[in-house]
Motif scaffolding. Structure first.
Motif, PDB file in Angstrom:
ATOM      1  N   PRO A 341      43.942 135.374  16.986  1.00  0.00           N
ATOM      2  CA  PRO A 341      44.966 134.318  17.009  1.00  0.00           C
ATOM      3  C   PRO A 341      45.445 133.983  18.411  1.00  0.00           C
ATOM      4  CG  PRO A 341      45.860 136.352  16.103  1.00  0.00           C
ATOM      5  CD  PRO A 341      44.396 136.560  16.261  1.00  0.00           C
ATOM      6  N   GLU A 342      45.347 134.923  19.363  1.00  0.00           N
ATOM      7  CA  GLU A 342      45.804 134.618  20.722  1.00  0.00           C
ATOM      8  C   GLU A 342      44.927 133.560  21.384  1.00  0.00           C
ATOM      9  OE1 GLU A 342      44.512 137.351  19.623  1.00  0.00           O
ATOM     10  OE2 GLU A 342      43.558 138.595  21.142  1.00  0.00           O
ATOM     11  N   ARG A 461      45.601 134.178  26.517  1.00  0.00           N
ATOM     12  CA  ARG A 461      46.121 133.200  25.568  1.00  0.00           C
ATOM     13  C   ARG A 461      45.482 131.837  25.810  1.00  0.00           C
ATOM     14  NH1 ARG A 461      50.242 132.987  22.205  1.00  0.00           N
ATOM     15  NH2 ARG A 461      50.679 135.139  22.699  1.00  0.00           N
ATOM     16  N   TYR A 463      46.167 127.803  24.606  1.00  0.00           N
ATOM     17  CA  TYR A 463      47.067 126.934  23.845  1.00  0.00           C
ATOM     18  C   TYR A 463      46.852 125.480  24.253  1.00  0.00           C
ATOM     19  CZ  TYR A 463      49.889 127.146  28.109  1.00  0.00           C
ATOM     20  OH  TYR A 463      50.307 127.090  29.401  1.00  0.00           O
TER      21      TYR A 463
ATOM     22  N   ASP B 167      52.389 138.331  11.925  1.00  0.00           N
ATOM     23  CA  ASP B 167      51.229 138.403  12.809  1.00  0.00           C
ATOM     24  C   ASP B 167      51.693 138.631  14.248  1.00  0.00           C
ATOM     25  OD1 ASP B 167      48.127 136.835  12.719  1.00  0.00           O
ATOM     26  OD2 ASP B 167      49.057 137.497  14.579  1.00  0.00           O
ATOM     27  N   GLU B 169      50.235 137.918  16.962  1.00  0.00           N
ATOM     28  CA  GLU B 169      49.814 136.866  17.891  1.00  0.00           C
ATOM     29  C   GLU B 169      50.215 135.471  17.436  1.00  0.00           C
ATOM     30  OE1 GLU B 169      48.713 137.307  20.803  1.00  0.00           O
ATOM     31  OE2 GLU B 169      48.200 139.428  20.733  1.00  0.00           O
ATOM     32  N   ASN B 170      50.314 135.279  16.151  1.00  0.00           N
ATOM     33  CA  ASN B 170      50.705 133.960  15.655  1.00  0.00           C
ATOM     34  C   ASN B 170      51.653 134.113  14.473  1.00  0.00           C
ATOM     35  OD1 ASN B 170      50.782 131.161  15.321  1.00  0.00           O
ATOM     36  ND2 ASN B 170      49.074 131.222  13.858  1.00  0.00           N
ATOM     37  N   ALA B 189      53.189 126.378  20.960  1.00  0.00           N
ATOM     38  CA  ALA B 189      52.185 127.367  21.363  1.00  0.00           C
ATOM     39  C   ALA B 189      52.794 128.574  22.071  1.00  0.00           C
ATOM     40  CB  ALA B 189      51.142 126.716  22.264  1.00  0.00           C
ATOM     41  N   PHE B 190      54.049 128.463  22.472  1.00  0.00           N
ATOM     42  CA  PHE B 190      54.655 129.553  23.251  1.00  0.00           C
ATOM     43  C   PHE B 190      55.614 130.407  22.428  1.00  0.00           C
ATOM     44  CE2 PHE B 190      54.243 128.503  28.069  1.00  0.00           C
ATOM     45  CZ  PHE B 190      52.868 128.542  27.932  1.00  0.00           C
ATOM     46  N   MET B 217      57.420 123.667  27.316  1.00  0.00           N
ATOM     47  CA  MET B 217      56.393 123.677  26.266  1.00  0.00           C
ATOM     48  C   MET B 217      56.988 123.235  24.930  1.00  0.00           C
ATOM     49  SD  MET B 217      53.395 123.885  25.363  1.00  0.00           S
ATOM     50  CE  MET B 217      52.094 124.694  26.173  1.00  0.00           C
TER      51      MET B 217
END
Lengths: 653, 324
Positions: A341-342, A461, A463, B167, B169-170, B189-190, B217
């Motif tokens: 996911p990163e 990461r 994004y 999660d 990471e997300n 995204a941050f 962001m």
């Protein structure tokens, strides 16, 4: 009873931490031991000669060799004593190297333990009975599982060697992963151009029977005599009628089906032929997307098919085949990027995998060889490649290296520059691992001639920022943070075992490691054999491998099969379970526990039911003997008496 | 949703700088029918300073509170501050997984901790115990113009073996809660990017840089508000926003609300009770934009009709053109 004991020094491997002379001296005191000596290298030719002469000179009839693991040299010494006129099962090996000298440094303690272990072996050898092998016929047909490049090579080599070959491939076409690649490193050969002829050979060889879109349901039997059940999955198209004209594909209204061949880079039709060079070139319906299956009405393909090949009622078909050997070349899988996911795996359309990028580069791919971003179909100018995406990462469960990513990233960076001259590639890497012929030069060419910027450091990461993808990473050589605004990110996602690899291994009775890759008999000396006789490995099913290694191994496996089949009769191992019919009560618990299905029910003349072991199927594991409540089933060469003799010796101090 | 009782450990920040988090959390939990009981004589959780010095000592500070909560007879403690939560979870996992560690920690305590308390974040309680449906059922008001960037901060879901939630990471729990109460969420995204944490004192420059990245962001993602679940994140983004503006040459003016404040607003609770007046960057326009769900429905209906009319219009024009 005249036992001869031979203590091996194994150079300093054993003699370094065990007083071998003292062990020999102690053994001379043991009743029944007629001769004991120590020797520098017992496995060497003069060492074996020494054993043979001692047998004749001293009139020995039982032999103990105290040396290394029996896996290494038991067969060697069995042959030696056989040449000297003894039954080959009158040999016991005491493993004083792996079990003692290599694991302990205390010479005194080691020597005492070695004396115990050798005494146990002597006690057992005195109980040993002569055993004799049986001969059985070999069915000289071979099954190859997997139609990738390794499996095809194996099948072709076997067929050229005169064997009948069954090639079972689970997808609709042979070719495997290699058929998806654009070019191959380090020669930049067109992949399908060099693979295509092989695929055609496989299809046209009169010794090869190809079962595409088929899977192995069940495997029974033993080396030389396997019975295989093959499930021919329903394609809903009668392949005997289908000509591969592609009209159905053109007219199919379901335009958003997942394209397994292209790894979903672009959608396909519910009825499709995977790629133009497919072998066999036949259509197949994906019922998950087909309107006829999902909504119950459509039937367009059936209407347009000029040969009337469509059959929505088709069922899986199971066929049975007999073979004598099996080559497993079931290939590899790729880590699901949603596990990363990163990196936004699976979330951002412009973060794709290496194999997907390969399809974008490929002239017969969904973009006809034009590199276009999946999100807006524009040409990317800045492309970032992330190596080790999920691999060499314990937290992802993949601590191992995926072997070929460094090379294919270099290749893709080179090809990117060829496709888009004003593009810039960045490669984030941990190490560059390119140790093959012409390989290191190749990765250097990507950097020096094609200007790919290699950054050593891991990406933390990824994004989106507007239309760009921001890749945050570190340059560990400069010791700074790096941020690249990319148009497209390509993840070299980890190589995993093929889906279902473990289940197939269970069917084959071969071992696999914690990651699902198949384990060879010996990593150096028996690299294509398994511990199950007659089952051989080829290609990435055993671990990540590139094309040359897979092809080499495919040929090696074929050579092994040809060597096996060079004899008309095989000898069975007599160290198998035997039933004492007088004491057996017919409970058949042994039948239930036998993992190989070697125990069968047998009715004696009086109507008494007893267990019966099929010698050629029995693998000598001994599970039945520990299950039997009345001790009626005994494993030859490891009977209760033989093992108790060892225990008694150890306890008599 | 039946009435349930939780121990509630507010921690030092919710007594001071993050009093609006405390106020809004209590209000929202009350609206959801949960009783919160504050442990008597609670003390510091150990937090940042203690665990950098001595793990046993740090665990003992947290375990003292856990032992008090254990005596209260409640099985779950909800801890709004991620830093406290992390300290509690570390102590709890260490003491339930390692017998010798447990002994060392209990040696320092008056009353031993036996491992009977389950520390959970407020987000975790809302997602796992209450459920998104029940959270959504209480909604009476809508915030039509609001687009929220959910900001989790670095330690709420990490490290995964300690947090054991969402999660690493997300994370999606806050996204899901906000969506459940009808608020629009931006693809931010941050979510986990560091705000600078406690470096505001020794290295203010660093915090300004990091916070500025998070703020920009959020705006880039289309948000006009950031939702947080951590007092320190809130402080760095809200209190220091003008600092960021003056040192980074930016012009941020984006309200930083606790997710509980946003949930409270959709429940029709009074802005005063939710502590919205305690924010540095004003959230007045968010409060003012609040309408009832019925009004929202009417607006939607009106919009649909407008669209229909717009579609119908060209036809009339066509007819006219034909006539002339």
């Amino acid at each position: 009873m005249r036992v001869g004991v031979f203590i091996c020094h194994c150079g300093s491997n054993i003699a370094g931490t065990i007083d071998v002379a003292r062990v020999a001296a102690e053994m001379r005191k043991v009743p029944g031991v007629a001769f004991a000596t120590n020797y520098m290298y017992t496995c060497s030719e003069p060492g074996q000669e020494e054993i043979k002469q001692a047998i004749k000179r001293e009139g020995l009839n039982r032999i103990v060799v105290a040396a290394c693991s029996p896996r290494m040299h038991e067969l060697t010494f069995r042959r030696t004593i056989e040449k000297a006129g003894l039954n080959r099962y009158f040999l016991e090996m005491a493993n004083i190297r792996e079990h003692i000298s290599w694991v302990g440094l205390d010479k005194e303690a080691n020597t005492n333990k070695a004396i115990d272990v050798v005494k146990m072996a002597a006690a057992k050898v005195m109980q040993d009975k002569p055993l004799f092998s049986q001969s059985f016929k070999v069915n000289k047909r071979v099954l190859v599982i997997g139609g990738g490049v390794a499996g095809m090579q194996s099948a072709l080599d076997c067929a050229d060697g005169g064997l009948d070959v069954l090639l079972v491939e689970k997808s609709p076409s042979v070719g495997g992963m290699m058929s998806r690649l654009d070019k191959t490193f380090p020669t930049i050969d067109c992949s399908i151009c060099i693979l295509g002829p092989k695929m055609v050979d496989v299809a046209q060889h009169d010794k090869i029977t190809l079962h595409a879109y088929s899977e192995i349901d069940d495997i029974k039997g033993y080396v030389g005599n396997y019975q295989i059940k093959i499930r021919k999955k329903a394609t809903y198209v009668d392949w005997t009628k289908c000509t591969g004209c592609g009209l159905c594909m053109e007219k199919c209204p379901s335009k958003n089906s997942y394209d397994h061949f292209n790894f979903g880079v672009a959608p396909t039709r519910a009825i499709n032929i995977p790629f133009p060079q497919a072998i066999p070139k036949k259509a197949k319906i994906d019922p998950e997307y087909c309107r006829q299956f999902v909504k119950g009405k459509c039937g367009v393909c059936a209407k347009v098919c000029p040969t009337g090949a469509i059959n929505y009622e088709m069922q899986d078909e199971i066929i049975t085949e007999d073979v004598g050997a099996i080559v497993v070349a079931s290939g590899y899988g790729l880590m699901d990027v949603a596990k990363l996911p990163e990196y936004g795996g699976g979330r951002y359309p412009d973060v794709i995998t290496g194999i997907q990028y390969e399809r974008l580069l490929n002239a017969s791919g969904p973009t006809e060889g034009h590199i276009l971003r999946p999100s807006d179909k524009t040409e990317p100018k800045t492309i970032v490649f992330v190596s080790c995406a999920g691999s060499r990462d314990k937290s992802c469960g993949v601590p191992y290296c995926s072997n070929f990513c460094c090379m294919y990233i270099a290749k893709q960076a080179i090809l990117t520059k060829d496709h888009i001259p004003d593009s810039q590639s960045f490669v984030f890497y941990m190490d560059i691992r390119s140790p093959g012929k012409g390989y290191d030069e190749f990765t250097r060419r990507a950097q020096e001639d094609y200007g790919a910027k290699y950054v050593r450091g891991r990406v933390s990461r990824i994004y989106p920022k507007g239309k760009k993808m921001v890749v945050m990473g570190a340059d560990t050589l400069l010791g700074t943070k790096v941020e690249v605004e990319a148009d497209l990110v390509v993840l070299a996602n980890a190589v995993t075992a093929a889906p279902g690899a473990a289940q197939l291994a269970e069917k084959l009775h071969i071992s696999y490691d914690t990651f699902g890759f198949y384990v060879e008999s010996h990593p150096k000396l028996r690299p294509v054999e398994t511990n199950t006789a007659g089952v051989y490995l080829a290609g990435a099913a055993q671990g990540p491998k590139d094309i040359p290694a897979s092809v080499g191994q495919g040929s090696a496996a074929a050579a092994k099969v040809l060597a096996l089949f060079s004899k008309d009769m095989l000898e069975s191992d007599p160290a198998v379970a035997k039933v004492n019919e007088n004491t057996c009560v017919g409970c058949l618990k042994c039948k239930m526990t036998c993992p190989f299905g070697a125990v069968k029910e047998k009715e004696l003349r009086g109507g008494k039911i007893v267990a019966n072991v099929i010698e050629t199927v029995c693998a000598g594991c001994g599970v039945c003997t520990s299950t039997c409540p009345c001790g009626a089933i005994q494993l030859s060469h490891f009977t209760d008496n033989q093992l108790l003799a060892e225990v008694n010796t150890l306890c008599q101090k | 949703m039946a009435d349930r009782e939780y121990a509630y450990y507010s921690g030092c920040s919710l007594e001071g700088t993050a009093v609006e988090y405390d106020m809004s959390m209590r209000e929202v939990f009350k609206a959801l029918g949960l009783t919160l009981r504050e442990p008597e004589d609670w003390s510091c959780c150990g937090s940042t300073p203690a665990h950098t010095v001595d793990h046993v000592f740090a665990a003992a500070l947290a375990a003292r509170n856990l032992s008090i909560i254990e005596k209260m007879g409640t099985q779950t403690v909800t801890v709004p501050c991620p830093s406290c939560l992390s300290a509690f979870k570390r102590a709890h996992l260490g003491m339930t997984g390692d017998e010798s560690f447990k002994e060392k920690v209990n040696d320092l305590l008056d009353e031993p901790y036996n491992g009977g308390v389950n520390p959970k974040s407020t987000l975790q309680i809302m997602v796992e115990d209450i459920g998104l449906e029940a959270v959504g059922n209480k909604v009476t008001h809508a915030l039509p113009d609001l687009v929220v960037a959910p900001y989790y901060g670095c330690i709420l879901t990490r490290p995964p073996e300690i947090a054991q939630f969402d999660d690493p990471e997300n994370p999606m729990s806050m996204d899901n809660i906000l969506e459940a109460v009808g608020v629009r969420v931006s693809p931010f995204a941050f979510k986990l990017e560091c705000c600078g944490a406690a470096f505001g004192v020794p290295k203010r420059e660093m915090v300004n840089q990091l916070s500025s990245k998070v703020l920009s962001m959020a705006i880039d993602s289309g948000a006009n508000c950031i939702a947080v679940a951590c007092p320190l994140c809130q402080q760095n983004l809200d209190l220091r926003q003008s600092q960021v503006n003056s040192t980074m040459g930016t012009n941020f003016n984006i309200p930083i609300l606790y997710f509980s404040q946003i949930v409270g607003l959709t429940y029709g609770l009074s802005p005063k009770a939710l502590g919205l007046d305690k924010l540095i960057v004003s959230a007045d326009h968010i409060v003012r934009s609040r309408i009832t769900v019925q009004e929202m429905e009417q607006r939607k209906q009106a919009e649909i009709e407008k669209e229909k009319a717009a579609k119908a219009k060209p036809k009339k024009d066509e007819i006219k053109a034909e006539e002339t």
